[in-house]
Write a protein that holds these residues in place. Structure first.
Motif, PDB file in Angstrom:
ATOM      1  N   SER A   1      -2.862   5.458   9.378  1.00  0.00           N
ATOM      2  CA  SER A   1      -4.179   4.935   8.980  1.00  0.00           C
ATOM      3  C   SER A   1      -4.635   3.785   9.874  1.00  0.00           C
ATOM      4  CB  SER A   1      -4.154   4.489   7.521  1.00  0.00           C
ATOM      5  OG  SER A   1      -3.406   3.292   7.345  1.00  0.00           O
TER       6      SER A   1
ATOM      7  N   VAL B   1      -6.028   8.143   0.840  1.00  0.00           N
ATOM      8  CA  VAL B   1      -6.146   7.220  -0.286  1.00  0.00           C
ATOM      9  C   VAL B   1      -7.420   6.396  -0.085  1.00  0.00           C
ATOM     10  CG1 VAL B   1      -5.048   5.248  -1.461  1.00  0.00           C
ATOM     11  CG2 VAL B   1      -3.629   7.102  -0.526  1.00  0.00           C
ATOM     12  N   ASP B   2      -8.053   6.001  -1.189  1.00  0.00           N
ATOM     13  CA  ASP B   2      -9.255   5.166  -1.085  1.00  0.00           C
ATOM     14  C   ASP B   2      -8.928   3.830  -0.416  1.00  0.00           C
ATOM     15  OD1 ASP B   2     -10.768   7.086  -2.337  1.00  0.00           O
ATOM     16  OD2 ASP B   2     -10.656   6.141  -4.321  1.00  0.00           O
ATOM     17  N   ALA B   3      -9.887   3.325   0.341  1.00  0.00           N
ATOM     18  CA  ALA B   3      -9.718   2.049   1.038  1.00  0.00           C
ATOM     19  C   ALA B   3      -9.856   0.879   0.075  1.00  0.00           C
ATOM     20  CB  ALA B   3     -10.759   1.923   2.150  1.00  0.00           C
TER      21      ALA B   3
ATOM     22  N   GLY C   1      -7.674   4.253   3.366  1.00  0.00           N
ATOM     23  CA  GLY C   1      -6.321   4.014   2.896  1.00  0.00           C
ATOM     24  C   GLY C   1      -5.318   4.865   3.657  1.00  0.00           C
TER      25      GLY C   1
ATOM     26  N   TYR D   1       0.685   5.199   6.174  1.00  0.00           N
ATOM     27  CA  TYR D   1       0.093   3.876   6.367  1.00  0.00           C
ATOM     28  C   TYR D   1       0.023   3.545   7.858  1.00  0.00           C
ATOM     29  CZ  TYR D   1      -1.037  -0.976   5.021  1.00  0.00           C
ATOM     30  OH  TYR D   1      -1.662  -2.188   4.834  1.00  0.00           O
TER      31      TYR D   1
ATOM     32  N   GLU E   1      -9.902  -2.511   4.643  1.00  0.00           N
ATOM     33  CA  GLU E   1      -9.461  -1.236   5.211  1.00  0.00           C
ATOM     34  C   GLU E   1     -10.653  -0.328   5.513  1.00  0.00           C
ATOM     35  OE1 GLU E   1      -5.079  -0.568   3.097  1.00  0.00           O
ATOM     36  OE2 GLU E   1      -6.842   0.450   2.295  1.00  0.00           O
TER      37      GLU E   1
ATOM     38  N   ARG F   1      -3.951   7.773  -4.869  1.00  0.00           N
ATOM     39  CA  ARG F   1      -4.747   8.992  -4.758  1.00  0.00           C
ATOM     40  C   ARG F   1      -4.580   9.867  -5.997  1.00  0.00           C
ATOM     41  NH1 ARG F   1      -3.618  13.469  -0.249  1.00  0.00           N
ATOM     42  NH2 ARG F   1      -2.581  14.490  -1.996  1.00  0.00           N
TER      43      ARG F   1
ATOM     44  N   ASN G   1      -4.641  -1.755  -5.610  1.00  0.00           N
ATOM     45  CA  ASN G   1      -3.876  -0.738  -4.903  1.00  0.00           C
ATOM     46  C   ASN G   1      -4.147   0.621  -5.538  1.00  0.00           C
ATOM     47  OD1 ASN G   1      -1.951   0.353  -3.049  1.00  0.00           O
ATOM     48  ND2 ASN G   1      -0.374   0.284  -4.635  1.00  0.00           N
TER      49      ASN G   1
ATOM     50  N   GLN H   1       0.025   9.167   1.681  1.00  0.00           N
ATOM     51  CA  GLN H   1      -1.291   9.398   1.080  1.00  0.00           C
ATOM     52  C   GLN H   1      -1.179  10.279  -0.166  1.00  0.00           C
ATOM     53  OE1 GLN H   1      -0.294  11.069   3.775  1.00  0.00           O
ATOM     54  NE2 GLN H   1      -0.445  13.134   2.953  1.00  0.00           N
TER      55      GLN H   1
ATOM     56  N   ARG I   1       0.848  -1.187   0.000  1.00  0.00           N
ATOM     57  CA  ARG I   1       0.000   0.000   0.000  1.00  0.00           C
ATOM     58  C   ARG I   1       0.882   1.235   0.000  1.00  0.00           C
ATOM     59  NH1 ARG I   1      -4.172   1.165  -1.518  1.00  0.00           N
ATOM     60  NH2 ARG I   1      -5.630   1.689   0.130  1.00  0.00           N
TER      61      ARG I   1
END
Length: 508
Positions: free
Chosen positions: A447, A379-381, A388, A444, A385, A110, A107, A67, A63
């Motif tokens: 998050s 970031v989108d999940a 993200g 990360y 999650e 963003r 994955n 972000q 990941r």
């Protein structure tokens, strides 16, 4: 003669961008570990530990490291004997690779690029187009260097037209402190000298694609003017004491890169571009035999770093918190936040300002009274999650809204990265609020403290929408307390003085 197929080139671009989203270059990881080992400021050492731990977690979880998955910069060097099997231009092929990489379902990265920069600034939703530089070189291969450059570090780029007799070192040492901590040190400085204004900028950016090798240069000894300048700047910039995340310390830069070109007799253009703690780049070569093969590093290549909050920690539930509660928080303290916080960045703040100016109520679910705001665009999940990678963005961009948010909106706390400007600090002091700092480059890791997330307003803004996060033990540090004591002013001042004292003692 090599024939480079369209699909091979596009696949290579997409694969490379996915690769660099989650894998730091190992030379950078090793340099950070060396900085960690020698750091004497506990706050800076803690920040570096979080960055290294985050780096390993991102590699393991596949990941994004940060972000802000960047704007794509791509240097394409095409051999004169190369032939293309493609109905697209090189720019179009790079852009297609960008689109595929940033919308990858396993994955997603963003999307931060906006079109119509002086007008609507509408997000392209796929991070295209990239910035592409094309050169023709001898041979029958295509060499590609590609990077994803975060906005926080890119925004700190500096350019000057010096006189021929002016001192580059003097300008750099005067300029670096003005960049603040929004570029997330420790990182690298890329410097282009000569040519014309735009040539110097391209050289500065391309220099950041090189490996961290300053310690090899120190061991070997400088032989050219550029190498001597690199060593001088590496030493003197680190003596400034800015340190990791601008908190003061021994390491501000991990390396200094310099490229030069012949210039006009009356000119000395200089451009300096920093790379942040989320340095992301890779190089590959295509020879017509297929797409590039990028081998992931082994997890065993990362240093074993443990991060603990230590004894000087305050656990706080922000639900129902008051100004009286935060009055005892002191600059430098570590705080673990739990409870519900709202998020907001530039676009959301602008909308809020416009609504308040028109006397309109804020959207349902957006009540800042006695609450905390986190400056973040996550970031989108994916998969299981909640959200993200969700590290902080540069707080100074919100300075012009600070008095409004603390006064009219009723906010009592802000969370972001880097320093605040003098007016924002004064407003924090006046309103008896606090500013907390999360570590830039540890997205990360951060998050994992977010247990629930939902969009509550401005969904059309994408990653700039207002979210409500429910967090548990989110690690932050008090950067400006309710009395206006400012860690980003205090820390570097203390450590630059300590470094000077150490140098004086060693010279005796």
């Amino acid at each position: 003669m090599s024939i480079i197929k369209k699909q091979d080139f596009i696949d290579s671009i997409a694969d490379a961008l996915q690769y660099i989203s989650c894998y730091h270059p190992l030379d950078f990881v090793n340099a950070m570990k060396e900085a960690y080992d020698k750091e004497a400021n506990p706050a800076a050492k803690d920040a570096i530990a979080q960055i290294l731990l985050n780096s390993r977690m991102a590699a393991e979880g596949h990941r994004p490291i940060c972000q802000d998955t960047g704007i794509v910069t791509c240097f394409v060097k095409i051999g004169m004997q190369v032939q293309w099997d493609s109905d697209l231009t090189v720019q179009e092929m790079v852009d297609e690779g960008v689109r595929r990489a940033y919308t990858h379902p396993d994955n997603p990265l963003r999307a931060s690029v906006v079109a119509d920069p002086v007008g609507t600034r509408k997000n392209t939703r796929n991070n295209a187009p990239g910035v592409v530089h094309i050169d023709m070189i001898p041979g029958d291969k295509v060499e590609v260097s590609i990077a994803a450059k975060g906005g926080g570090s890119e925004n700190k780029s500096k350019m000057v037209m010096l006189n021929p007799s002016d001192d580059v070192v003097e300008w750099v040492l005067k300029t670096v402190p003005t960049m603040g901590a929004g570029w997330c040190p420790p990182g690298m400085l890329g410097i282009g000298i000569g040519g014309t204004a735009e040539k110097a900028a391209v050289m500065a950016k391309e220099s950041l694609m090189e490996h961290v090798d300053i310690h090899e240069l120190i061991a070997k000894g400088a032989e050219t003017a550029e190498e001597k300048l690199r060593l001088e700047l590496f030493d003197k910039v680190n003596r400034l004491g800015i340190g990791a995340q601008g908190l003061g310390g021994l390491t501000t830069v991990l390396d200094v890169k310099i490229k030069t070109a012949p210039t006009h007799a009356v000119s000395k253009p200089v451009v300096m571009i920093p790379n942040c703690a989320a340095t992301r780049h890779v190089h590959f070569t295509l020879d017509g035999s297929g797409p590039a093969e990028l081998t992931p590093p082994k997890l065993s290549d990362w240093p074993e770093i443990t991060w603990e909050v230590g004894q000087n920690v305050r656990r706080v539930n922000v639900d129902g918190i008051t100004k009286a509660d935060i009055a005892s928080w002191k600059t430098g303290e570590t705080v673990l936040l739990s409870g519900k916080i709202l998020t907001g960045r530039d676009a959301a703040h602008k909308r809020i300002a416009d609504m308040l100016a028109r006397g309109e109520p804020l959207p349902d679910g957006v009540d800042f009274k006695n609450r905390f705001i986190y400056y973040v665009g996550p970031v989108d999940a994916v998969r299981d999650e909640v959200v993200g990678p969700a590290g902080p963005t540069t707080s100074t961009r919100m300075d012009k809204f600070t008095d409004m948010m603390l006064g009219q909106a009723g906010l009592i706390g802000m969370i972001g990265k880097s320093e605040r400007g003098p007016k924002a600090v004064e407003s924090i002091k006046e309103h008896k609020a606090v500013y907390l700092m999360a570590v830039g480059g540890a997205a990360y890791l951060v998050s994992k403290a977010i247990k629930k997330a939902r969009v509550v307003a401005f969904a059309d803004l994408g990653m700039e929408a207002i979210y409500e996060f429910e967090v548990e033990d989110m690690p932050v540090a008090v950067a400006v307390d309710s009395e206006g004591n400012n860690a980003h002013a205090i820390g570097p001042a203390i450590w630059s003085a300590k470094i000077a004292e150490l140098d004086k003692a060693l010279s005796k």
